[in-house]
Design an enzyme around this catalytic site. Sequence first.
Site, mmCIF file in Angstrom:
data_model
loop_
_atom_site.group_PDB
_atom_site.id
_atom_site.type_symbol
_atom_site.label_atom_id
_atom_site.label_comp_id
_atom_site.label_asym_id
_atom_site.label_seq_id
_atom_site.Cartn_x
_atom_site.Cartn_y
_atom_site.Cartn_z
ATOM 1 N N LYS A 138 -35.551 -28.096 -19.359
ATOM 2 C CA LYS A 138 -35.007 -26.830 -18.873
ATOM 3 C C LYS A 138 -33.490 -26.846 -18.923
ATOM 4 O O LYS A 138 -32.856 -27.870 -18.690
ATOM 5 C CB LYS A 138 -35.444 -26.577 -17.426
ATOM 6 C CG LYS A 138 -34.973 -25.233 -16.892
ATOM 7 C CD LYS A 138 -35.480 -24.962 -15.494
ATOM 8 C CE LYS A 138 -35.001 -23.578 -15.054
ATOM 9 N NZ LYS A 138 -35.314 -23.302 -13.671
ATOM 10 N N HIS A 156 -28.812 -22.914 -15.798
ATOM 11 C CA HIS A 156 -28.843 -23.392 -14.412
ATOM 12 C C HIS A 156 -27.601 -23.015 -13.634
ATOM 13 O O HIS A 156 -27.662 -22.716 -12.454
ATOM 14 C CB HIS A 156 -28.965 -24.919 -14.378
ATOM 15 C CG HIS A 156 -30.323 -25.442 -14.633
ATOM 16 N ND1 HIS A 156 -31.418 -25.027 -13.941
ATOM 17 C CD2 HIS A 156 -30.770 -26.349 -15.523
ATOM 18 C CE1 HIS A 156 -32.481 -25.658 -14.384
ATOM 19 N NE2 HIS A 156 -32.115 -26.467 -15.343
ATOM 20 N N ARG A 195 -24.687 -19.011 -11.697
ATOM 21 C CA ARG A 195 -24.015 -18.526 -10.492
ATOM 22 C C ARG A 195 -22.695 -19.251 -10.255
ATOM 23 O O ARG A 195 -21.813 -18.748 -9.602
ATOM 24 C CB ARG A 195 -24.923 -18.684 -9.278
ATOM 25 C CG ARG A 195 -26.105 -17.737 -9.300
ATOM 26 C CD ARG A 195 -26.929 -17.849 -8.029
ATOM 27 N NE ARG A 195 -27.462 -19.179 -7.819
ATOM 28 C CZ ARG A 195 -28.628 -19.626 -8.282
ATOM 29 N NH1 ARG A 195 -29.382 -18.830 -8.996
ATOM 30 N NH2 ARG A 195 -29.039 -20.844 -8.038
#
Length: 131
Positions: A4, A28, A31
Amino acid sequence: MIVKGVLRSEDAQKMVAEGVDCIWVSNHSGRQFEAGPAVIDQLPIIREAVGTDMPLIYDSGVAWGLDIMRALAKGADFVMVGRAFQYAVAAFGARGVDHLVHILKADIEANMSQLGAENLDNLAEHLLKSG
């Protein structure tokens, strides 16, 4: 093995060569680090780099049925809808999951009918700009 957080086609090709079972196209740190490439824009680049035999999972800000449709049209095999399910459970408990699935399904059906798409396999020809 699923890896991932893949955003570069070169990395995806290396993973295929190493024998991973699936690639999860995701950001990931979205943010924390906004300067990274948009995951939805990287998805078709990675799909082209790894071919059609490698399963691709996509996630990044998926909130509506149209978000799911766009990801499928751009090469995802699976689309994760994490945050929306968290909100649904927080608002309605276990009933929230069924409610959200109903909302997403209705949104996909409405959008598909407006596009003239008969099934998920031909989304790209109806949803993505050509030329």
